[in-house]
Design a protein around this motif. Structure first.
Motif, short mmCIF file in Angstrom:
data_model
loop_
_atom_site.label_atom_id
_atom_site.label_comp_id
_atom_site.label_asym_id
_atom_site.label_seq_id
_atom_site.Cartn_x
_atom_site.Cartn_y
_atom_site.Cartn_z
N ARG A 100 -11.84 40.01 -3.94
CA ARG A 100 -13.18 39.71 -3.42
C ARG A 100 -14.15 40.88 -3.66
O ARG A 100 -15.27 40.68 -4.10
CB ARG A 100 -13.11 39.36 -1.93
CG ARG A 100 -12.47 38.01 -1.63
CD ARG A 100 -12.79 37.55 -0.21
NE ARG A 100 -12.29 38.51 0.78
CZ ARG A 100 -11.09 38.44 1.36
NH1 ARG A 100 -10.28 37.43 1.05
NH2 ARG A 100 -10.72 39.33 2.25
N GLU A 115 -15.18 41.34 -7.36
CA GLU A 115 -16.21 40.41 -7.82
C GLU A 115 -17.60 40.84 -7.36
O GLU A 115 -18.60 40.62 -8.07
CB GLU A 115 -15.91 39.00 -7.34
CG GLU A 115 -14.76 38.34 -8.10
CD GLU A 115 -14.56 36.89 -7.69
OE1 GLU A 115 -14.74 36.59 -6.49
OE2 GLU A 115 -14.22 36.06 -8.56
N THR A 116 -17.68 41.46 -6.21
CA THR A 116 -18.99 41.90 -5.72
C THR A 116 -19.44 43.17 -6.42
O THR A 116 -20.65 43.44 -6.51
CB THR A 116 -18.95 42.17 -4.20
OG1 THR A 116 -18.08 43.28 -3.93
CG2 THR A 116 -18.45 40.94 -3.45
N ASP A 135 -19.06 46.17 -5.34
CA ASP A 135 -19.55 47.12 -4.35
C ASP A 135 -18.59 48.31 -4.26
O ASP A 135 -17.47 48.16 -3.78
CB ASP A 135 -19.66 46.44 -2.99
CG ASP A 135 -20.22 47.35 -1.91
OD1 ASP A 135 -20.39 48.56 -2.18
OD2 ASP A 135 -20.48 46.86 -0.81
#
Length: 314
Positions: free
Chosen positions: A200, A203-204, A206
């Protein structure tokens, strides 16, 4: 000259019965093919080279007088081991000229491989990378003894050493591997949870979120083979790894898709950039954090990313 016309390339698919009319040598070879491939792959870390070894094993096997072979399985493993040792020595010269870090070729594996804890660990990226630090003979002895539980006498015949010498080599190799392998067994549930969290945040893109799932001393190894961009040396430390991941995956501003898969018996991620396969990312998990990342981007090593490869210890 043998009048047999069948061989590894024309045998039925692994796990199926031989075609009617095949001779005993073919039937035996097909019955043990998955085992022989697993032996060769664990020794070589390359599916392509393992397939070449199987072809060489077949050519020697069909020339054998089966009436003189007491244990056909052991005999086939012996041939495969010897051919793998020959190939290992050739590969060592290739690796010296390899651009950047070398990682084993990732294999898409069936769920039953993941369910077999012993098999899954033996083909994991983390352990196979450790095996790369052994000499060819040490690797052969370790694989046969520790993974396939082969007797010392059989190993001695395969590597042309005395049983006493094999015992010493096995002890030395086991001590070397134990000093470098993960010290704590991680449950499948914990591993999957960490993988999902990592997927997750990847994919961001960050970097701060990445830092929360990476161990402070995480090590990342990249294999681009000189074809794809990859760090030429291992990257150590959470901040450096996070910056590298964000930089590589985000530099083209292309849409990123990260999907779960099972590679080498463990959870992994298949990364697509702008709809194109970019690489396979395997990882090591300890204490609910990612401690090792192994990113294979070399396209020549991604040919088995979509088709399951049968592996077995038996």
């Amino acid at each position: 000259m043998s009048d047999r016309t069948t061989g590894p390339g024309t045998d039925p698919a692994p796990g199926t019965d031989p075609a009617p009319g095949t001779d005993p040598a073919t039937e035996t070879f097909v019955a043990h093919r998955n085992l022989l491939f697993t032996v060769a792959y664990e020794m070589l870390g390359s599916a392509a080279d393992a397939e070449d070894v199987l072809q060489e094993t077949w050519l020697r096997w069909v020339a054998v007088d089966l009436a003189q072979v007491r244990d056909q399985r052991a005999y086939l493993v012996r041939i495969t081991t010897r051919q793998s040792l020959n190939r290992l020595r050739t590969m060592s010269r290739r690796k010296e000229a390899y651009v950047g870090q070398w990682l084993p070729e990732p294999l898409l594996t069936a769920p039953d491989v993941a369910d077999d804890v012993e098999l899954a660990e033996s083909v994991s990226m983390a352990l196979m990378l450790v095996l790369e630090t052994l000499s060819p003979t040490e690797r052969a002895v370790f694989v046969l003894r520790e993974v396939f539980d082969t007797g010392y006498d059989e190993i001695a015949a395969a590597v042309d050493k005395t049983p006493a010498a094999v015992r010493q080599i096995a002890h030395r190799a086991r001590r070397h591997v134990d000093a470098r392998r993960p010290r704590r067994q991680v449950s499948a549930e914990e591993t999957r949870a960490v993988h999902e969290s990592f997927r997750r945040v990847l994919e961001t893109g960050d970097p701060r979120a990445l830092l929360e799932v990476l161990a402070p001393d995480v090590v990342m190894v990249n294999d681009g083979g000189g074809i794809k961009q990859a760090a030429l040396r291992p990257i150590t430390g959470a901040e450096k790894v996070a910056r590298f991941l964000v930089g590589v995956l985000g530099k083209n501003k292309a849409p990123i898709t990260v999907a779960p898969t099972v590679v080498n018996g463990g959870p992994a991620l298949v990364v697509h950039l702008d709809g194109e396969l970019d690489g396979i990312l395997a990882m090591r998990v300890e204490n609910a954090l990612v401690t090792g990342l192994y990113y294979v981007r070399n396209p020549e090593k991604l040919t088995r990313a979509e088709t399951e490869t049968p592996l077995t210890l038996r």
